[in-house]
Motif scaffolding. Structure first.
Motif, PDB file in Angstrom:
ATOM      1  N   SER A   8       8.098   5.951  11.312  1.00  0.00           N
ATOM      2  CA  SER A   8       9.162   4.937  10.547  1.00  0.00           C
ATOM      3  C   SER A   8       8.850   3.544  11.091  1.00  0.00           C
ATOM      4  O   SER A   8       8.517   3.064  11.890  1.00  0.00           O
ATOM      5  N   GLY A   9       9.109   2.772   9.741  1.00  0.00           N
ATOM      6  CA  GLY A   9       8.756   1.164  10.082  1.00  0.00           C
ATOM      7  C   GLY A   9       9.942   0.445  10.303  1.00  0.00           C
ATOM      8  O   GLY A   9      11.040   0.949   9.981  1.00  0.00           O
ATOM      9  N   GLY A  76       1.019   0.361  -2.751  1.00  0.00           N
ATOM     10  CA  GLY A  76       1.340  -0.591  -4.150  1.00  0.00           C
ATOM     11  C   GLY A  76       2.645  -0.505  -4.718  1.00  0.00           C
ATOM     12  O   GLY A  76       3.444   0.315  -4.212  1.00  0.00           O
ATOM     13  N   GLY A  77       2.903  -1.204  -5.489  1.00  0.00           N
ATOM     14  CA  GLY A  77       4.088  -1.366  -6.230  1.00  0.00           C
ATOM     15  C   GLY A  77       4.357  -2.638  -7.250  1.00  0.00           C
ATOM     16  O   GLY A  77       3.384  -3.253  -7.313  1.00  0.00           O
ATOM     17  N   TRP A  95       2.103  -4.683   2.736  1.00  0.00           N
ATOM     18  CA  TRP A  95       2.791  -4.747   4.293  1.00  0.00           C
ATOM     19  C   TRP A  95       3.999  -3.937   4.057  1.00  0.00           C
ATOM     20  O   TRP A  95       4.479  -3.006   5.013  1.00  0.00           O
ATOM     21  N   GLU A  96       4.812  -3.831   3.074  1.00  0.00           N
ATOM     22  CA  GLU A  96       6.216  -3.213   3.023  1.00  0.00           C
ATOM     23  C   GLU A  96       5.745  -1.590   2.996  1.00  0.00           C
ATOM     24  O   GLU A  96       6.611  -0.923   3.659  1.00  0.00           O
ATOM     25  N   GLU A  97       4.621  -1.239   2.428  1.00  0.00           N
ATOM     26  CA  GLU A  97       4.587   0.441   2.217  1.00  0.00           C
ATOM     27  C   GLU A  97       3.721   0.656   3.272  1.00  0.00           C
ATOM     28  O   GLU A  97       3.741   2.083   3.636  1.00  0.00           O
ATOM     29  N   LYS A 138       2.623   1.810   9.498  1.00  0.00           N
ATOM     30  CA  LYS A 138       3.853   2.092   9.755  1.00  0.00           C
ATOM     31  C   LYS A 138       4.578   2.124   8.461  1.00  0.00           C
ATOM     32  O   LYS A 138       4.524   1.131   7.578  1.00  0.00           O
ATOM     33  N   LEU A 139       5.061   3.345   8.110  1.00  0.00           N
ATOM     34  CA  LEU A 139       5.543   3.630   6.541  1.00  0.00           C
ATOM     35  C   LEU A 139       7.051   3.099   6.547  1.00  0.00           C
ATOM     36  O   LEU A 139       7.756   3.433   7.774  1.00  0.00           O
TER      37      LEU A 139
END
Length: 191
Positions: A8-9, A76-77, A95-97, A138-139
């Motif tokens: 968990s991030g 990605g996104g 970074w976010e993912e 860290k997802l």
């Protein structure tokens, strides 16, 4: 969980500055400018291909409640209008993912891919070979529930340890193979 991990991030701070190859200067523009120059597209997506020190590629499993549930892809996104450039979107999405900070965005993987969606809309997706500062994934559990570091053989077989995996799309699978070829050719030139 063996070869598969889920972490968990936390809420991420902004990604740190990164470098990029001069060959990517065309991507140092904001989304708004790109879309003005390319009216055939309604949006842009980006992806980051990250290899660890052992030459394994990071893939992430989409959350069960999201689109393409439980399928695998690279981080990605979508680019956002707030991103300074398309390359900044790569660093932000990575970074976010995954919680990984882009150190350098090296080169384009393949070409831009047009992806039709929602009737007559069309997105362009670009993928980039990206170096990171560290490999501690860290997802965000809202987006992805697990990750793997896979060898080229595992990527082709769709199996890593005791985990069978399927890619989100045929194009994602082909892009993974292209990233391995690109990494190999870059290593051969460096030797």
């Amino acid at each position: 969980m063996g070869d598969i991990e889920a972490i968990s991030g936390l809420a991420p701070p902004a990604p740190t500055p990164f470098t990029s190859s001069p060959s990517l200067d065309a991507f140092k523009i904001p989304l708004k400018t790109y879309l003005q120059e390319h009216p055939e597209f309604n949006s842009v997506a980006v992806a980051a291909f990250v290899f660890n020190e052992d030459g394994k590629l990071l893939i992430v499993q989409r959350a069960a409640h999201d689109s393409f549930p439980l399928l695998w892809e690279v981080p990605g996104g979508a680019c956002d209008y707030e991103d300074e450039s398309l390359l900044h979107a790569v660093a932000r999405e990575l970074w976010e993912e995954s919680g990984l900070r882009a150190k350098s965005i090296i080169t384009l993987v393949g070409e831009g891919m047009a992806i039709p969606y929602r009737g007559n809309r069309c997105m362009c997706k670009y993928s980039f070979l990206t170096e990171v500062e560290q490999y501690d994934v860290k997802l965000d559990p809202n987006e992805h529930q697990a990750f793997l570091w896979v060898t080229e053989e595992e990527a082709k077989a769709g199996r890593c340890g005791d985990v069978d995996f399927k890619y989100t799309t045929k194009d994602q699978r082909l892009a993974v193979f292209e990233a391995f070829k690109l990494r190999d050719s870059r290593q051969a030139r460096a030797d």
